[in-house]
Enzyme design. Structure first.
Site, PDB file in Angstrom:
ATOM      1  N   SER A 187       0.858  -1.186   0.000  1.00 15.33           N
ATOM      2  CA  SER A 187       0.000   0.000   0.000  1.00 15.33           C
ATOM      3  C   SER A 187       0.887   1.227   0.000  1.00 15.33           C
ATOM      4  O   SER A 187       2.058   1.158   0.411  1.00 15.33           O
ATOM      5  CB  SER A 187      -0.888   0.002   1.252  1.00 15.33           C
ATOM      6  OG  SER A 187      -1.517   1.255   1.442  1.00 15.33           O
ATOM      7  N   TYR A 238      -1.869  -1.104  10.313  1.00  9.13           N
ATOM      8  CA  TYR A 238      -1.931  -1.315   8.862  1.00  9.13           C
ATOM      9  C   TYR A 238      -0.647  -0.836   8.193  1.00  9.13           C
ATOM     10  O   TYR A 238      -0.050  -1.543   7.373  1.00  9.13           O
ATOM     11  CB  TYR A 238      -3.140  -0.575   8.306  1.00  9.13           C
ATOM     12  CG  TYR A 238      -3.353  -0.725   6.827  1.00  9.13           C
ATOM     13  CD1 TYR A 238      -3.959  -1.866   6.305  1.00  9.13           C
ATOM     14  CD2 TYR A 238      -2.969   0.279   5.944  1.00  9.13           C
ATOM     15  CE1 TYR A 238      -4.170  -2.004   4.941  1.00  9.13           C
ATOM     16  CE2 TYR A 238      -3.169   0.145   4.581  1.00  9.13           C
ATOM     17  CZ  TYR A 238      -3.777  -0.991   4.089  1.00  9.13           C
ATOM     18  OH  TYR A 238      -3.984  -1.120   2.732  1.00  9.13           O
TER      19      TYR A 238
END
Length: 256
Positions: free
Chosen positions: A135, A148
């Site tokens: 990401s 995350y």
């Protein structure tokens, strides 16, 4: 030769877009997902795509899936580690350890479990492509989403290390870093952040887009296009790379 492809979390979102793109290109595709309803929809739309219900954070589930899929496919040319979870939203001092660990288990440990099974197969045939979904949070950090971001940074280090280990066997490993991808998952992320910051979801959406040079959300199919390229012979000397598909992030979004 028909490509043999395995994809985690292939029942919806990015995973489904990737599965469909490989299948439409003529590949044999075996996906897994924890969501049985999503797998049922895939079976109805594309019965040629083989599906398995799997919790990728569970080693026994992963081993069962690989046993079935490798028997079905007769080998493995492309592994896409797509499974992930948004994790908890909030300031670090507000987070619970079990929520932190669950996020890392799904976003990071699952990739290790799948690669552990895929690597010997690919090394034995001296070819293969591993594509790990990271990401832009793994490039810049992510306020209010520390578990995350930590997992996605780790995915990049894992990928680069795999490229070193597997390169002598003709096996490639690359990380793809999606930006803000349109769909229900991004809506859930924006909603959670909006609630945490006590602002509207429209404010959060606008902030994400304004931080990019190309000012729109990424389409799942655009992530799929990159994965198909990285799985193809056209990328045969591309390995150990971290490739963002994000419309060029100028200033990463950090909610206050």
């Amino acid at each position: 030769m028909v490509q043999r492809v395995m994809i985690t979390a292939g029942g919806s979102g990015i995973g489904w877009a990737v599965a469909k793109s490989f299948f439409d290109s003529g590949a044999s595709v075996h996906i897994c997902d924890v969501d049985q309803e999503a797998l049922k929809r895939v079976g109805e739309i594309h019965p040629g795509i083989v599906t398995s219900q799997v919790d990728v954070s569970n080693e026994d589930d992963v081993n069962r899936w690989f046993d079935d899929a490798l028997n079905d496919l007769g080998g493995l040319d492309v592994l896409i580690n797509n499974a992930g979870t948004k994790g908890p939203t909030g300031y670090v001092e507000e987070l619970r350890l079990d929520d932190w660990q669950k996020c890392l288990s799904i976003c990071l440990d699952a990739q290790f479990l799948c690669v552990k099974r895929a690597a010997p197969v690919m090394k034995g045939q001296r070819s293969g492509s591993i594509i790990n979904i990271s990401s832009t949070a793994g490039l810049y950090g992510y306020g209010l989403r520390t578990p995350y971001a930590a997992a996605k940074w780790a995915v990049i280090g894992f990928t680069k290390s795999l490229a070193i280990e597997l390169g002598p066997y003709g096996v490639r490993a690359n990380a793809v870093c999606p930006g803000s991808v349109e769909g229900v998952r991004m809506d859930r992320v924006a909603k959670a952040e909006a609630e945490s910051r006590n602002v509207s979801i429209d404010v959060v959406h606008s902030e994400y887009v304004q931080s990019q040079s190309i000012k729109r959300f990424v389409k799942p199919e655009e992530i799929a296009d990159m994965c198909v390229f990285l799985g193809s012979p056209a990328s045969r000397m591309v390995s150990g790379q971290t490739i963002a598909v994000d419309g060029h992030t100028e200033t990463f979004h950090i909610g206050n």
